[in-house]
Design a protein around this motif. Structure first.
Motif, PDB file in Angstrom:
ATOM      1  N   ALA A 194      30.276   5.198 -11.386  1.00  0.00           N
ATOM      2  CA  ALA A 194      30.726   4.869 -10.034  1.00  0.00           C
ATOM      3  C   ALA A 194      29.576   5.139  -9.074  1.00  0.00           C
ATOM      4  CB  ALA A 194      31.940   5.706  -9.655  1.00  0.00           C
ATOM      5  N   TYR A 195      29.090   4.087  -8.418  1.00  0.00           N
ATOM      6  CA  TYR A 195      27.964   4.175  -7.484  1.00  0.00           C
ATOM      7  C   TYR A 195      28.498   4.173  -6.058  1.00  0.00           C
ATOM      8  CZ  TYR A 195      25.211   2.931 -11.591  1.00  0.00           C
ATOM      9  OH  TYR A 195      24.640   2.915 -12.843  1.00  0.00           O
ATOM     10  N   GLY A 196      27.914   5.029  -5.210  1.00  0.00           N
ATOM     11  CA  GLY A 196      28.402   5.036  -3.838  1.00  0.00           C
ATOM     12  C   GLY A 196      27.766   6.095  -2.962  1.00  0.00           C
ATOM     13  N   ALA A 197      28.445   6.386  -1.850  1.00  0.00           N
ATOM     14  CA  ALA A 197      27.899   7.307  -0.850  1.00  0.00           C
ATOM     15  C   ALA A 197      29.036   7.977  -0.088  1.00  0.00           C
ATOM     16  CB  ALA A 197      26.980   6.571   0.123  1.00  0.00           C
ATOM     17  N   ILE A 198      28.708   9.099   0.543  1.00  0.00           N
ATOM     18  CA  ILE A 198      29.657   9.903   1.326  1.00  0.00           C
ATOM     19  C   ILE A 198      29.057  10.132   2.708  1.00  0.00           C
ATOM     20  CG2 ILE A 198      30.877  12.121   1.440  1.00  0.00           C
ATOM     21  CD1 ILE A 198      30.577  12.284  -1.630  1.00  0.00           C
ATOM     22  N   PHE A 218      32.845   4.322  -3.262  1.00  0.00           N
ATOM     23  CA  PHE A 218      32.274   4.257  -4.602  1.00  0.00           C
ATOM     24  C   PHE A 218      32.833   3.027  -5.312  1.00  0.00           C
ATOM     25  CE2 PHE A 218      31.708   8.722  -3.631  1.00  0.00           C
ATOM     26  CZ  PHE A 218      30.469   9.000  -4.182  1.00  0.00           C
ATOM     27  N   MET A 219      32.006   2.415  -6.143  1.00  0.00           N
ATOM     28  CA  MET A 219      32.447   1.251  -6.896  1.00  0.00           C
ATOM     29  C   MET A 219      31.916   1.306  -8.328  1.00  0.00           C
ATOM     30  SD  MET A 219      29.964  -1.707  -5.212  1.00  0.00           S
ATOM     31  CE  MET A 219      30.013  -2.868  -6.585  1.00  0.00           C
ATOM     32  N   ILE A 220      32.782   0.926  -9.269  1.00  0.00           N
ATOM     33  CA  ILE A 220      32.359   0.636 -10.634  1.00  0.00           C
ATOM     34  C   ILE A 220      32.207  -0.873 -10.698  1.00  0.00           C
ATOM     35  CG2 ILE A 220      32.965   0.711 -13.079  1.00  0.00           C
ATOM     36  CD1 ILE A 220      34.605   3.218 -12.505  1.00  0.00           C
TER      37      ILE A 220
END
Length: 560
Positions: A194-198, A218-220
């Protein structure tokens, strides 16, 4: 908080453009500065308006590898066949996630593949540091089940479009969110990530330009291109859960729709400065108000308050004559990406958040964890003797030593809370980048439990390098002083995997929006001994990797 956000309080959800708008989570979580640590039951999910719970493990978690093919077009054909075969012979499980992957006997750069997908959204990109050449060592089975023919390849960068599952909410990232996300990840399938940011600050209101990101995103990816050190790989991921009214048939139909839009023609991007004219650059704050803010912070530091350091930031709105393509811009940044992470994250109907960041937040592999302290900034010299002179000046600067020591010792204390022991080596050195050099230290420890990963993320962010020290005093001063929304700037950006996760700090970054140019972000630490004008010069140095890509038509600073 924006009404539109409250209405779209998403999720984890499965990706279908229309269904996604209906997804929601109802969460009652206790806010901290940036994270909620509430550890009760997992989040409620909704899919197509039907409520469900995410307590149970997935019934199927699997990676299927196929023999290598010579080209992306043949890989696309093989995956399309595999998807049809999966629909004809579905697994019996009521929930699951399956990755289908085809190695390609060409080394194709992931960013070139992403550029060829004609701005398909959502999309993501993450590249490991160039000095290591990769961010994972993985064994791939090239013969669809014949373990005797596995070979090891190094993963260099990943690009993805569409989302098999995405995770987003208008509440701070919590332990429950983390557990819900980890439900889809497994050590048996290390490339399902899962790629993403906060967001930098979960207490701050979300401005319009960051609205589509929520408090985290986040997205797979549905379709993913992996750049390897010796080759490439095309993959698709399918996720389903009957309890959420998103069965395997729905997931396959959504994936097929995405596959129809995937281009198999990949051309190498030109890594050169585009001919984009910069019409205007509006800094927030402008130089006058920046000087006032820095001097006010220095007065607080010199008073009897607990504040020792605060990191103040600036947002530069760049208006251009033609649209900036964020992927082409990121490709240009890669030219000077040595020792840095490159990333791009773009949800549907959102600007692209891109960056070329030197700073690691943490890297976890099994129980081993590393982090870094990075502080103090100087330009590179035009000659080797000049560069060495600047390096020695940085190493001997009392002001920069203070700033760096605050960062290093803070990270060490936080790691010691969850690790049996922490090693710091080197304790203070120089890390050089094409345009700047910083003071640097590396820290390593061993977690007591993999569940400590959430505690590491929530305690290491925000570090004194992007917020200040003590954290709460610095955060309050930032909230009082800055008149723009940092959004994901200076927040964690990276990926979660089954046995491995890695996050950088989202600095040296920009938000690129069609028709609106870009917002370029930079910050600098203010401690005793800081000078407002010198700190402004440091901001200019830090954003120069972006502004060098633009041709100037009018004076940079529009005086106000």
């Amino acid at each position: 908080m924006a009404t539109a956000q409250a209405a779209a309080a998403a999720r984890p959800c499965f990706m279908d453009p229309e269904a996604a708008a209906k997804c929601s989570i109802t969460v009652s979580s206790r806010q901290t500065i940036h994270f909620s640590h509430h550890r009760s039951q997992l989040c409620s999910l909704s899919m197509n308006g039907c409520q469900g719970e995410s307590h149970l493990p997935l019934g199927t978690v699997e990676t299927r590898s196929f023999p290598a093919v010579p080209s992306p077009s043949l890989a696309l054909d093989r995956l399309s066949s595999a998807i049809s075969e999966l629909k004809s012979n579905p697994p019996p499980s009521s929930s699951g996630i399956i990755r289908l992957q085809v190695p390609i006997q060409q080394q194709i750069e992931a960013i070139d593949w992403l550029y060829a997908q004609d701005q398909f959204l959502p999309r993501c990109f993450f590249s490991g540091r160039c000095q290591t050449g990769h961010f994972s060592d993985l064994s791939f089975d090239y013969t669809n089940g014949n373990d005797q023919n596995q070979s090891k390849h190094k993963l260099v960068s990943v690009a993805g479009v569409g989302s098999a599952v995405f995770f987003q909410d208008v509440h701070p990232f919590s332990y429950r969110h983390w557990k819900s996300l980890k439900r889809f990840l497994s050590t048996e399938c290390p490339l399902i990530r899962a790629y993403g940011a906060i967001r930098f600050d979960a207490r701050a209101n979300i401005s319009s330009e960051w609205e589509a990101f929520g408090y985290f995103y986040f997205m797979i990816p549905q379709v993913e291109f992996d750049e390897l050190e010796e080759g490439s790989m095309l993959a698709t991921t399918i996720a389903w859960d009957n309890a959420l009214s998103w069965n395997l048939g729905h997931a396959i139909d959504a994936l097929k729709a995405t596959m129809h839009q995937i281009s198999s023609i990949v051309l190498k991007l030109r890594r050169q400065v585009p001919s984009t004219l910069m019409l205007r650059n509006n800094n927030i704050p402008c130089k006058t108000y920046w000087d006032l803010a820095v001097n006010s912070a220095l007065r607080k530091i010199r008073s009897n308050s607990a504040l020792i350091k605060v990191v103040l930031a600036r947002s530069s709105r760049v208006i251009t004559a033609t649209d900036i393509d964020p992927i082409a811009w990121l490709a240009c940044l890669q030219v000077e990406g040595e020792n840095a992470y490159q990333f791009c994250l773009q949800p549907p109907n959102a600007p692209a958040f891109i960056g070329n960041t030197p700073e690691q937040l943490f890297h976890r592999k099994w129980l081993g964890i590393t982090s870094e302290a990075l502080a103090g900034t100087r330009a590179r010299g035009e000659s080797m003797p000049e560069d060495l002179e600047i390096e020695l000046e940085l190493l001997s600067s009392p002001k920069d030593h203070l700033e760096f020591t605050i960062v290093r010792e803070s990270i060490q204390r936080k790691l010691e809370n969850v690790c049996d022991s922490v090693q710091v080596e080197p304790k203070k050195a120089i890390r050089k980048f094409p345009r700047v050099q910083h003071l640097y230290a590396k820290l390593a420890g061993r977690l007591r439990s993999e569940d400590d990963e959430f505690d590491i993320l929530s305690s290491l962010h925000p570090s004194p390098a992007v917020c200040g020290f003590p954290t709460e005093e610095a955060r309050l001063l930032i909230a009082e002083t800055e008149v723009f929304d940092r959004g994901m700037y200076a927040g964690p950006v990276g990926w979660f995997g089954g046995g491995e996760s890695e996050f950088a700090v989202g600095i040296r970054s920009a938000l690129v929006e069609k028709g609106l140019g870009a917002m370029i972000y930079a910050g600098t630490g203010v401690v005793e001994g800081s000078n407002a004008s010198l700190e402004w010069d440091e901001l200019e140095l830090k954003i120069s990797q972006f502004t060098k890509l633009l041709k100037l038509e009018v004076p940079l600073e529009i005086k106000s």
